[in-house]
Design a protein around this motif. Structure first.
Motif, PDB file in Angstrom:
ATOM      1  N   LYS A   4      10.530   9.532  61.157  1.00 58.07           N
ATOM      2  CA  LYS A   4       9.797   8.871  60.083  1.00 58.07           C
ATOM      3  C   LYS A   4      10.877   8.264  59.206  1.00 58.07           C
ATOM      4  CE  LYS A   4       6.630   9.504  56.255  1.00 58.07           C
ATOM      5  NZ  LYS A   4       5.771  10.443  55.526  1.00 58.07           N
ATOM      6  N   ALA A   5      10.848   6.952  59.061  1.00 54.61           N
ATOM      7  CA  ALA A   5      11.884   6.269  58.299  1.00 54.61           C
ATOM      8  C   ALA A   5      11.251   5.354  57.257  1.00 54.61           C
ATOM      9  CB  ALA A   5      12.779   5.463  59.225  1.00 54.61           C
ATOM     10  N   ILE A   6      11.904   5.279  56.107  1.00 52.61           N
ATOM     11  CA  ILE A   6      11.481   4.387  55.035  1.00 52.61           C
ATOM     12  C   ILE A   6      12.590   3.365  54.836  1.00 52.61           C
ATOM     13  CG2 ILE A   6      10.840   4.171  52.604  1.00 52.61           C
ATOM     14  CD1 ILE A   6       9.832   7.082  52.780  1.00 52.61           C
ATOM     15  N   PHE A   7      12.205   2.088  54.840  1.00 55.47           N
ATOM     16  CA  PHE A   7      13.151   0.987  54.686  1.00 55.47           C
ATOM     17  C   PHE A   7      12.816   0.204  53.429  1.00 55.47           C
ATOM     18  CE2 PHE A   7      12.349   1.688  59.196  1.00 55.47           C
ATOM     19  CZ  PHE A   7      13.626   1.974  59.642  1.00 55.47           C
ATOM     20  N   GLU A   8      13.862  -0.287  52.750  1.00 58.01           N
ATOM     21  CA  GLU A   8      13.660  -1.187  51.622  1.00 58.01           C
ATOM     22  C   GLU A   8      14.146  -2.565  52.041  1.00 58.01           C
ATOM     23  OE1 GLU A   8      13.902  -0.099  47.352  1.00 58.01           O
ATOM     24  OE2 GLU A   8      15.705  -1.366  47.467  1.00 58.01           O
ATOM     25  N   VAL A   9      13.249  -3.538  51.972  1.00 61.16           N
ATOM     26  CA  VAL A   9      13.549  -4.901  52.382  1.00 61.16           C
ATOM     27  C   VAL A   9      13.744  -5.745  51.130  1.00 61.16           C
ATOM     28  CG1 VAL A   9      12.723  -6.900  53.679  1.00 61.16           C
ATOM     29  CG2 VAL A   9      12.126  -4.588  54.437  1.00 61.16           C
ATOM     30  N   THR A  10      14.907  -6.397  51.050  1.00 63.77           N
ATOM     31  CA  THR A  10      15.211  -7.287  49.935  1.00 63.77           C
ATOM     32  C   THR A  10      15.201  -8.714  50.453  1.00 63.77           C
ATOM     33  OG1 THR A  10      16.626  -5.575  48.978  1.00 63.77           O
ATOM     34  CG2 THR A  10      16.888  -7.801  48.115  1.00 63.77           C
ATOM     35  N   LEU A  11      14.477  -9.574  49.732  1.00 63.18           N
ATOM     36  CA  LEU A  11      14.321 -10.970  50.142  1.00 63.18           C
ATOM     37  C   LEU A  11      15.035 -11.894  49.170  1.00 63.18           C
ATOM     38  CD1 LEU A  11      10.461 -10.820  50.737  1.00 63.18           C
ATOM     39  CD2 LEU A  11      12.259 -10.484  52.441  1.00 63.18           C
ATOM     40  N   ASP A  12      15.407 -13.081  49.656  1.00 66.85           N
ATOM     41  CA  ASP A  12      15.940 -14.092  48.758  1.00 66.85           C
ATOM     42  C   ASP A  12      14.762 -14.870  48.164  1.00 66.85           C
ATOM     43  OD1 ASP A  12      15.085 -15.896  50.709  1.00 66.85           O
ATOM     44  OD2 ASP A  12      17.108 -16.372  51.405  1.00 66.85           O
ATOM     45  N   LYS A  13      15.054 -15.878  47.344  1.00 65.41           N
ATOM     46  CA  LYS A  13      13.978 -16.621  46.674  1.00 65.41           C
ATOM     47  C   LYS A  13      13.101 -17.401  47.655  1.00 65.41           C
ATOM     48  CE  LYS A  13      16.290 -16.921  42.302  1.00 65.41           C
ATOM     49  NZ  LYS A  13      16.720 -17.731  41.181  1.00 65.41           N
ATOM     50  N   ALA A  14      13.636 -17.712  48.822  1.00 68.02           N
ATOM     51  CA  ALA A  14      12.865 -18.446  49.828  1.00 68.02           C
ATOM     52  C   ALA A  14      12.016 -17.516  50.683  1.00 68.02           C
ATOM     53  CB  ALA A  14      13.808 -19.244  50.720  1.00 68.02           C
ATOM     54  N   GLY A  15      12.146 -16.200  50.496  1.00 65.69           N
ATOM     55  CA  GLY A  15      11.368 -15.241  51.272  1.00 65.69           C
ATOM     56  C   GLY A  15      12.035 -14.796  52.554  1.00 65.69           C
ATOM     57  N   LYS A  16      13.307 -15.142  52.722  1.00 63.27           N
ATOM     58  CA  LYS A  16      14.049 -14.705  53.908  1.00 63.27           C
ATOM     59  C   LYS A  16      14.709 -13.363  53.624  1.00 63.27           C
ATOM     60  CE  LYS A  16      14.890 -19.253  55.742  1.00 63.27           C
ATOM     61  NZ  LYS A  16      14.008 -19.324  56.838  1.00 63.27           N
ATOM     62  N   VAL A  17      14.802 -12.536  54.636  1.00 70.31           N
ATOM     63  CA  VAL A  17      15.361 -11.190  54.469  1.00 70.31           C
ATOM     64  C   VAL A  17      16.860 -11.275  54.200  1.00 70.31           C
ATOM     65  CG1 VAL A  17      15.753  -8.974  55.591  1.00 70.31           C
ATOM     66  CG2 VAL A  17      13.612 -10.189  55.977  1.00 70.31           C
ATOM     67  N   LYS A  18      17.264 -10.704  53.058  1.00 72.39           N
ATOM     68  CA  LYS A  18      18.692 -10.592  52.746  1.00 72.39           C
ATOM     69  C   LYS A  18      19.252  -9.306  53.317  1.00 72.39           C
ATOM     70  CE  LYS A  18      19.916 -11.133  48.495  1.00 72.39           C
ATOM     71  NZ  LYS A  18      19.999 -11.243  47.038  1.00 72.39           N
ATOM     72  N   SER A  19      18.483  -8.218  53.162  1.00 77.49           N
ATOM     73  CA  SER A  19      18.960  -6.927  53.662  1.00 77.49           C
ATOM     74  C   SER A  19      17.795  -5.989  53.911  1.00 77.49           C
ATOM     75  CB  SER A  19      19.935  -6.290  52.669  1.00 77.49           C
ATOM     76  OG  SER A  19      19.256  -5.935  51.482  1.00 77.49           O
ATOM     77  N   VAL A  20      18.032  -5.067  54.827  1.00 74.99           N
ATOM     78  CA  VAL A  20      17.093  -3.979  55.096  1.00 74.99           C
ATOM     79  C   VAL A  20      17.916  -2.701  55.002  1.00 74.99           C
ATOM     80  CG1 VAL A  20      15.517  -2.907  56.737  1.00 74.99           C
ATOM     81  CG2 VAL A  20      15.673  -5.401  56.620  1.00 74.99           C
ATOM     82  N   THR A  21      17.558  -1.846  54.070  1.00 71.06           N
ATOM     83  CA  THR A  21      18.283  -0.601  53.833  1.00 71.06           C
ATOM     84  C   THR A  21      17.426   0.577  54.274  1.00 71.06           C
ATOM     85  OG1 THR A  21      19.292  -1.627  51.894  1.00 71.06           O
ATOM     86  CG2 THR A  21      19.437   0.771  52.062  1.00 71.06           C
ATOM     87  N   VAL A  22      18.051   1.515  54.966  1.00 69.53           N
ATOM     88  CA  VAL A  22      17.365   2.754  55.329  1.00 69.53           C
ATOM     89  C   VAL A  22      17.385   3.646  54.087  1.00 69.53           C
ATOM     90  CG1 VAL A  22      17.325   4.749  56.854  1.00 69.53           C
ATOM     91  CG2 VAL A  22      18.116   2.554  57.725  1.00 69.53           C
ATOM     92  N   VAL A  23      16.218   3.873  53.489  1.00 69.84           N
ATOM     93  CA  VAL A  23      16.111   4.694  52.287  1.00 69.84           C
ATOM     94  C   VAL A  23      16.146   6.171  52.666  1.00 69.84           C
ATOM     95  CG1 VAL A  23      14.651   5.298  50.316  1.00 69.84           C
ATOM     96  CG2 VAL A  23      14.828   2.915  51.066  1.00 69.84           C
ATOM     97  N   SER A  24      15.370   6.532  53.693  1.00 73.54           N
ATOM     98  CA  SER A  24      15.361   7.914  54.161  1.00 73.54           C
ATOM     99  C   SER A  24      14.847   7.957  55.586  1.00 73.54           C
ATOM    100  CB  SER A  24      14.488   8.805  53.267  1.00 73.54           C
ATOM    101  OG  SER A  24      13.133   8.433  53.383  1.00 73.54           O
ATOM    102  N   TYR A  25      15.158   9.068  56.262  1.00 72.21           N
ATOM    103  CA  TYR A  25      14.659   9.280  57.611  1.00 72.21           C
ATOM    104  C   TYR A  25      14.588  10.775  57.877  1.00 72.21           C
ATOM    105  CZ  TYR A  25      19.558  10.093  58.682  1.00 72.21           C
ATOM    106  OH  TYR A  25      20.836  10.585  58.670  1.00 72.21           O
TER     107      TYR A  25
END
Length: 104
Positions: free
Chosen positions: A43-64
C-alpha cells in the motif's frame, strides 16, 4: 493471468484526494504493477506535484507498507508508473494518490 487480475483490482484500489477529481480509471488501467508490489501486497501513498501547465514535475513516495526493501523498490517503480499515466487536464497541485494492493 495474475498480472491481469492485479491490474483489475488496482483500478478499484487507486484513490485520489483533492478538490479536483481525476480520471481514476485512466490511471488504474495504465499502471504497470511490479511483481514485487503484488507479491508484497503493498500500500503506497504518492504525492504528485504539477507545474502550471498541469504536467507532472515530480512524484514522491510519501509512505509504503510493508516496510521492506522489496516494497520500497516496488513503490519507486509504481511512482514512475503514476507519473507516466497522469491524466491531462488536472491542475490541482499537490495531489495525493493511494495505490492499495494489500487485499490482492
Amino acid at each position: 493471468m495474475r498480472l491481469l487480475i492485479a491490474s483489475l483490482l488496482v483500478v478499484c484500489s487507486v484513490s485520489a484526494q483533492a478538490k479536483e477529481a481525476i480520471n481514476i480509471d485512466q490511471i488504474g488501467g495504465c499502471l504497470v504493477l511490479p511483481v514485487a508490489a503484488v507479491d508484497n501486497h503493498i500500500k503506497a501513498i504518492f504525492e504528485v506535484t504539477l507545474d502550471k501547465a498541469g504536467k507532472v514535475k515530480s512524484v514522491t513516495v510519501v509512505s509504503y507498507e510493508p516496510h521492506s526493501e522489496p516494497a520500497a523498490q516496488a513503490a519507486r517503480q509504481l511512482s514512475r508508473s503514476v507519473q507516466r499515466c497522469w491524466p491531462p487536464g488536472v491542475k490541482t497541485s499537490p495531489m495525493r494518490i493511494t495505490v492499495d494492493l494489500s487485499e490482492v
